[in-house]
Design a protein around this motif. Sequence first.
Motif, PDB file in Angstrom:
ATOM      1  N   LEU A 152       0.855  -1.291  -0.011  1.00 20.75           N
ATOM      2  CA  LEU A 152       0.037  -0.033  -0.051  1.00 20.75           C
ATOM      3  C   LEU A 152       0.787   1.364   0.184  1.00 20.75           C
ATOM      4  O   LEU A 152       0.367   2.279   0.312  1.00 20.75           O
ATOM      5  N   SER A 153       2.057   1.171  -0.319  1.00 25.09           N
ATOM      6  CA  SER A 153       2.696   2.439  -0.718  1.00 25.09           C
ATOM      7  C   SER A 153       3.151   2.921  -2.080  1.00 25.09           C
ATOM      8  O   SER A 153       2.310   2.226  -2.932  1.00 25.09           O
ATOM      9  N   HIS A 154       4.238   3.280  -2.273  1.00 27.57           N
ATOM     10  CA  HIS A 154       4.163   3.788  -3.628  1.00 27.57           C
ATOM     11  C   HIS A 154       5.899   4.068  -3.799  1.00 27.57           C
ATOM     12  O   HIS A 154       6.665   4.284  -3.027  1.00 27.57           O
TER      13      HIS A 154
ATOM     14  N   ASP B 274       8.021   6.782  -2.018  1.00 22.05           N
ATOM     15  CA  ASP B 274       8.467   6.422  -0.444  1.00 22.05           C
ATOM     16  C   ASP B 274       9.954   6.346  -0.267  1.00 22.05           C
ATOM     17  O   ASP B 274      10.686   7.077   0.398  1.00 22.05           O
TER      18      ASP B 274
ATOM     19  N   ALA C 239      -2.850  -0.843  -8.147  1.00 23.22           N
ATOM     20  CA  ALA C 239      -3.320  -0.161  -7.115  1.00 23.22           C
ATOM     21  C   ALA C 239      -4.224  -0.757  -6.108  1.00 23.22           C
ATOM     22  O   ALA C 239      -5.038  -1.565  -6.345  1.00 23.22           O
TER      23      ALA C 239
ATOM     24  N   GLY D  67      -6.134   0.553  -2.240  1.00 21.36           N
ATOM     25  CA  GLY D  67      -6.255   1.527  -1.014  1.00 21.36           C
ATOM     26  C   GLY D  67      -5.653   2.880  -1.518  1.00 21.36           C
ATOM     27  O   GLY D  67      -5.604   3.615  -2.321  1.00 21.36           O
ATOM     28  N   PRO D  68      -4.735   3.350  -0.591  1.00 20.08           N
ATOM     29  CA  PRO D  68      -3.837   4.546  -0.614  1.00 20.08           C
ATOM     30  C   PRO D  68      -2.578   4.530  -1.676  1.00 20.08           C
ATOM     31  O   PRO D  68      -1.867   5.445  -1.609  1.00 20.08           O
ATOM     32  N   GLY D  69      -2.321   3.174  -1.948  1.00 20.36           N
ATOM     33  CA  GLY D  69      -1.114   2.915  -3.021  1.00 20.36           C
ATOM     34  C   GLY D  69      -1.096   1.851  -3.777  1.00 20.36           C
ATOM     35  O   GLY D  69      -2.102   1.856  -4.483  1.00 20.36           O
ATOM     36  N   TYR D  70      -0.049   0.940  -3.736  1.00 20.89           N
ATOM     37  CA  TYR D  70       0.063   0.070  -4.705  1.00 20.89           C
ATOM     38  C   TYR D  70       0.543  -1.104  -3.845  1.00 20.89           C
ATOM     39  O   TYR D  70       1.170  -1.204  -2.824  1.00 20.89           O
TER      40      TYR D  70
END
Length: 215
Positions: free
Chosen positions: A32-34, A37, A59, A61-64
């Motif tokens: 859920l990061s990108h 970060d 993809a 939630g808030p990221g990948y």
Amino acid sequence: MTDTLPQPVVAWSRPEAERAGTPLLVLFHGYLSHEKDLIGLAPMLPAEFTLASVRAPHAMGPGYTWFPLMHEPDYSTERVVKAVSDVWDWIDSVKAQHSSVTVLGFSMGMAVATSVLRHRPEEISAVVGLSGFAIPAQGDAFFDDEATRAAKRPLFWGRGQADNVITEDKIESTLDWASEHTELTKMLYAGLAHSVSEPEMKHVSEFLRHHVLGG
């Protein structure tokens, strides 16, 4: 006319004109990061490296994410293999301009980094794993652990004593695999949760200088 493979989104630490001949350090973020970060670690890593932080393909939630979590019903070794195969396709497209390829992953990104190593260990100089784990190969031939054992590449594995995200079974299986297949440097940081710290990054920098830069 030939089809071109889709390229991942990558955040680089330096412009393309300044990358030729530099050692490449490929970064794989966590769940859920990108890609933006881990590129923030650049000031704490040796300046000789060109950093390339790769965005996971899915993809969520808030990221990948690179693949589903291991306890989820749609997780499979095949999903891991697909993600790592695509990473290798991208590495193949950029590696010629660099003097070496090293990989670093945080959390799920460590599973990606160690899987990259296990597919073609002779092409990877070293691996850094932060607060993460290695995937059980489940007998899949994509993971060439015989060649990995023969290559014995340096692996830095750092994690926090207060990390309650990576479960004990993953820690134990990763330790068993890493001890047998890599030249393991294992560090445990008191009070550190599922994160990284300045002391840890200092150790990572020293590890990279010694094993990749020869300093």
